[in-house]
Design a protein around this motif. Structure first.
Motif, PDB file in Angstrom:
ATOM      1  N   ASP A 149      35.307  52.239  49.428  1.00 48.87           N
ATOM      2  CA  ASP A 149      36.243  51.209  49.861  1.00 48.87           C
ATOM      3  C   ASP A 149      36.035  49.893  49.114  1.00 48.87           C
ATOM      4  O   ASP A 149      34.933  49.354  49.080  1.00 48.87           O
ATOM      5  N   ARG A 150      37.097  49.405  48.498  1.00 44.98           N
ATOM      6  CA  ARG A 150      37.110  48.083  47.866  1.00 44.98           C
ATOM      7  C   ARG A 150      38.263  47.241  48.406  1.00 44.98           C
ATOM      8  O   ARG A 150      38.374  46.067  48.093  1.00 44.98           O
ATOM      9  N   SER A 151      39.107  47.862  49.216  1.00 46.18           N
ATOM     10  CA  SER A 151      40.314  47.184  49.685  1.00 46.18           C
ATOM     11  C   SER A 151      39.993  46.035  50.628  1.00 46.18           C
ATOM     12  O   SER A 151      40.669  45.001  50.603  1.00 46.18           O
ATOM     13  N   GLN A 152      38.976  46.196  51.480  1.00 46.50           N
ATOM     14  CA  GLN A 152      38.692  45.167  52.464  1.00 46.50           C
ATOM     15  C   GLN A 152      38.345  43.839  51.805  1.00 46.50           C
ATOM     16  O   GLN A 152      38.793  42.782  52.248  1.00 46.50           O
ATOM     17  N   GLY A 153      37.556  43.888  50.745  1.00 48.17           N
ATOM     18  CA  GLY A 153      37.230  42.656  50.026  1.00 48.17           C
ATOM     19  C   GLY A 153      38.458  42.011  49.420  1.00 48.17           C
ATOM     20  O   GLY A 153      38.592  40.782  49.421  1.00 48.17           O
ATOM     21  N   MET A 154      39.381  42.829  48.892  1.00 42.31           N
ATOM     22  CA  MET A 154      40.623  42.307  48.317  1.00 42.31           C
ATOM     23  C   MET A 154      41.496  41.684  49.398  1.00 42.31           C
ATOM     24  O   MET A 154      42.084  40.606  49.203  1.00 42.31           O
ATOM     25  N   ILE A 155      41.584  42.350  50.552  1.00 35.83           N
ATOM     26  CA  ILE A 155      42.377  41.815  51.654  1.00 35.83           C
ATOM     27  C   ILE A 155      41.835  40.458  52.094  1.00 35.83           C
ATOM     28  O   ILE A 155      42.594  39.505  52.333  1.00 35.83           O
ATOM     29  N   LEU A 207      44.109  41.613  41.057  1.00 39.83           N
ATOM     30  CA  LEU A 207      45.308  41.479  41.882  1.00 39.83           C
ATOM     31  C   LEU A 207      45.340  40.162  42.662  1.00 39.83           C
ATOM     32  O   LEU A 207      46.343  39.433  42.585  1.00 39.83           O
ATOM     33  N   PRO A 208      44.286  39.799  43.408  1.00 42.65           N
ATOM     34  CA  PRO A 208      44.349  38.514  44.133  1.00 42.65           C
ATOM     35  C   PRO A 208      44.516  37.320  43.201  1.00 42.65           C
ATOM     36  O   PRO A 208      45.245  36.371  43.534  1.00 42.65           O
ATOM     37  N   ASP A 209      43.871  37.359  42.043  1.00 43.39           N
ATOM     38  CA  ASP A 209      43.988  36.260  41.082  1.00 43.39           C
ATOM     39  C   ASP A 209      45.415  36.163  40.544  1.00 43.39           C
ATOM     40  O   ASP A 209      45.997  35.068  40.448  1.00 43.39           O
ATOM     41  N   THR A 210      45.982  37.314  40.182  1.00 44.36           N
ATOM     42  CA  THR A 210      47.352  37.348  39.663  1.00 44.36           C
ATOM     43  C   THR A 210      48.344  36.890  40.717  1.00 44.36           C
ATOM     44  O   THR A 210      49.274  36.122  40.434  1.00 44.36           O
ATOM     45  N   LEU A 211      48.151  37.354  41.924  1.00 44.17           N
ATOM     46  CA  LEU A 211      49.039  36.995  43.023  1.00 44.17           C
ATOM     47  C   LEU A 211      49.052  35.490  43.258  1.00 44.17           C
ATOM     48  O   LEU A 211      50.120  34.880  43.432  1.00 44.17           O
ATOM     49  N   GLY A 249      45.264  60.021  63.174  1.00 43.02           N
ATOM     50  CA  GLY A 249      46.288  59.054  62.811  1.00 43.02           C
ATOM     51  C   GLY A 249      46.228  57.818  63.681  1.00 43.02           C
ATOM     52  O   GLY A 249      45.995  57.905  64.886  1.00 43.02           O
ATOM     53  N   ASP A 250      46.429  56.684  63.032  1.00 43.38           N
ATOM     54  CA  ASP A 250      46.404  55.412  63.746  1.00 43.38           C
ATOM     55  C   ASP A 250      47.147  54.377  62.900  1.00 43.38           C
ATOM     56  O   ASP A 250      47.387  54.593  61.710  1.00 43.38           O
ATOM     57  N   PHE A 251      47.501  53.252  63.513  1.00 44.19           N
ATOM     58  CA  PHE A 251      48.173  52.191  62.769  1.00 44.19           C
ATOM     59  C   PHE A 251      47.760  50.836  63.322  1.00 44.19           C
ATOM     60  O   PHE A 251      47.253  50.722  64.442  1.00 44.19           O
ATOM     61  N   LYS A 252      48.006  49.815  62.497  1.00 43.68           N
ATOM     62  CA  LYS A 252      47.677  48.448  62.889  1.00 43.68           C
ATOM     63  C   LYS A 252      48.616  47.495  62.174  1.00 43.68           C
ATOM     64  O   LYS A 252      48.889  47.651  60.979  1.00 43.68           O
ATOM     65  N   VAL A 253      49.113  46.524  62.906  1.00 50.09           N
ATOM     66  CA  VAL A 253      49.901  45.435  62.324  1.00 50.09           C
ATOM     67  C   VAL A 253      49.259  44.131  62.759  1.00 50.09           C
ATOM     68  O   VAL A 253      49.107  43.882  63.962  1.00 50.09           O
ATOM     69  N   SER A 254      48.861  43.301  61.801  1.00 47.24           N
ATOM     70  CA  SER A 254      48.174  42.059  62.143  1.00 47.24           C
ATOM     71  C   SER A 254      48.524  40.976  61.129  1.00 47.24           C
ATOM     72  O   SER A 254      48.917  41.267  59.992  1.00 47.24           O
ATOM     73  N   TRP A 255      48.374  39.738  61.553  1.00 47.35           N
ATOM     74  CA  TRP A 255      48.642  38.587  60.684  1.00 47.35           C
ATOM     75  C   TRP A 255      47.330  38.061  60.105  1.00 47.35           C
ATOM     76  O   TRP A 255      46.411  37.761  60.851  1.00 47.35           O
ATOM     77  N   LEU A 256      47.258  37.958  58.779  1.00 47.15           N
ATOM     78  CA  LEU A 256      46.121  37.292  58.140  1.00 47.15           C
ATOM     79  C   LEU A 256      46.364  35.800  58.068  1.00 47.15           C
ATOM     80  O   LEU A 256      45.427  35.006  58.065  1.00 47.15           O
ATOM     81  N   ALA A 257      47.615  35.427  57.998  1.00 46.29           N
ATOM     82  CA  ALA A 257      48.036  34.018  58.044  1.00 46.29           C
ATOM     83  C   ALA A 257      49.437  34.010  58.621  1.00 46.29           C
ATOM     84  O   ALA A 257      50.245  34.905  58.329  1.00 46.29           O
ATOM     85  N   ARG A 279      42.388  34.441  52.127  1.00 47.65           N
ATOM     86  CA  ARG A 279      41.916  33.083  51.852  1.00 47.65           C
ATOM     87  C   ARG A 279      42.806  32.337  50.882  1.00 47.65           C
ATOM     88  O   ARG A 279      42.534  31.189  50.513  1.00 47.65           O
ATOM     89  N   GLY A 280      43.885  32.980  50.442  1.00 45.49           N
ATOM     90  CA  GLY A 280      44.758  32.397  49.424  1.00 45.49           C
ATOM     91  C   GLY A 280      45.660  31.307  49.961  1.00 45.49           C
ATOM     92  O   GLY A 280      45.604  30.948  51.144  1.00 45.49           O
ATOM     93  N   PRO A 281      46.551  30.800  49.100  1.00 44.36           N
ATOM     94  CA  PRO A 281      47.385  29.640  49.443  1.00 44.36           C
ATOM     95  C   PRO A 281      48.656  29.985  50.205  1.00 44.36           C
ATOM     96  O   PRO A 281      49.633  29.242  50.156  1.00 44.36           O
TER      97      PRO A 281
END
Length: 280
Positions: free
Chosen positions: A201-207, A173-177, A269-277, A212-214
């Motif tokens: 869990d494998r999602s954290q590594g993908m996130i 997915l990250p490569d395709t994106l 239940g919990d939620f989070k909204v954050s900016w990676l970039a 780190r993408g463009p």
């Protein structure tokens, strides 16, 4: 391989979060008269019968769309979503992302729907056979996304929602994106991902790889409905939005408190909204 069927999970808490985000993004695109394209890389069947054996086996919709319906939320975005879904729920059905897009897109907009699973794509084609603005592709969504970008018109959004049945999805997915983004930098990309037990869990590594993408702007939205287990289970899900429209983050943040209260199980239940970039 490729045995995943979304009918088992239709209308669950993950669908609710995903489809709320999808609706908000499509509404933003519809605010301008100019035509746009909607691309769905893992479209599934597009419409689901909640009385089917598959849906009844797990009945995940009861803790998802039904729980939200019963919660009497006041947020206008949640209410708009429930209004759209209401007519389907009265017929014991639930609309997948292709059907939601069909309802919200206008006559000048087009839909490109991809699905690799043989049975799913047959049902998808049947559900949309009379829709001239809809094109159904029997192909791998990762390969297909790169192949059809940049689309015409060069305005629109992509929903990427793989099953993550294969662990390689987290790397593909990250490569395709990144490949698609280099070809189409103005598109909106919405990526759904699961929040799983600690040992799965494998999602954290993908996130982190996507972070780190463009990309100049990446918003991360997470909703948990249960505490995270050590061994098994999906306790929530998230959405990564690349190139989110203006004020989209504020709209999502405004609905998440009520959504979390409605879908949280056993007081969790919990939620989070954050900016990676974030673009300056």
């Amino acid at each position: 391989m490729f045995s995943y069927r979304h009918a088992f999970h239709a209308g669950n808490h993950a669908d609710v979060l995903k489809h709320l985000c999808q609706m908000l993004l499509l509404e933003k695109l519809c605010n301008k008269d100019k035509a746009f394209v909607y691309i769905d890389t893992h479209a599934g069947a597009g419409l689901y019968d909640l009385t089917s054996e598959s849906a009844q086996k797990t009945a995940e919709y009861q803790a998802g769309i039904d729980a939200l319906t019963d919660a009497a939320c006041h947020n206008p975005h949640i209410r708009a979503y429930l209004k759209l879904v209401e007519q389907y729920r009265k017929q014991n059905r639930y609309p997948g992302s292709p059907e939601i897009a069909r309802r919200l897109c206008r006559a000048q907009d087009s839909l490109q729907l991809m699905e690799w699973h043989n049975n799913e794509v047959q049902q998808l084609a049947l559900n949309f056979k009379h829709q001239k603005r809809v094109k159904v592709h029997h192909r791998d969504g990762f390969e297909g996304l790169v192949a059809i970008t940049p689309p015409k018109p060069a305005r629109g959004m992509v929903l990427i929602d793989p099953s993550y049945e294969l662990e390689t999805d987290y790397q593909v997915l990250p490569d395709t994106l990144a490949k698609a983004y280099r070809r189409w930098q103005t598109g909106i990309y919405a990526i759904w991902y699961p929040l799983l037990a600690k040992k799965r869990d494998r999602s954290q590594g993908m996130i982190e790889a996507i972070g780190r993408g463009p990309y100049s702007s990446v918003l991360d939205i997470q909703l948990s409905v249960l505490p995270q287990d050590e061994e098994l289970g999906m306790y929530g899900s998230g959405m990564l939005i690349i190139n989110p429209p203006w004020q989209f983050d504020q709209q999502v943040a405004s609905l998440l408190p009520e959504l979390t209260q409605a879908l949280g199980q056993g007081g969790a239940g919990d939620f989070k909204v954050s900016w990676l970039a974030q673009q300056d």
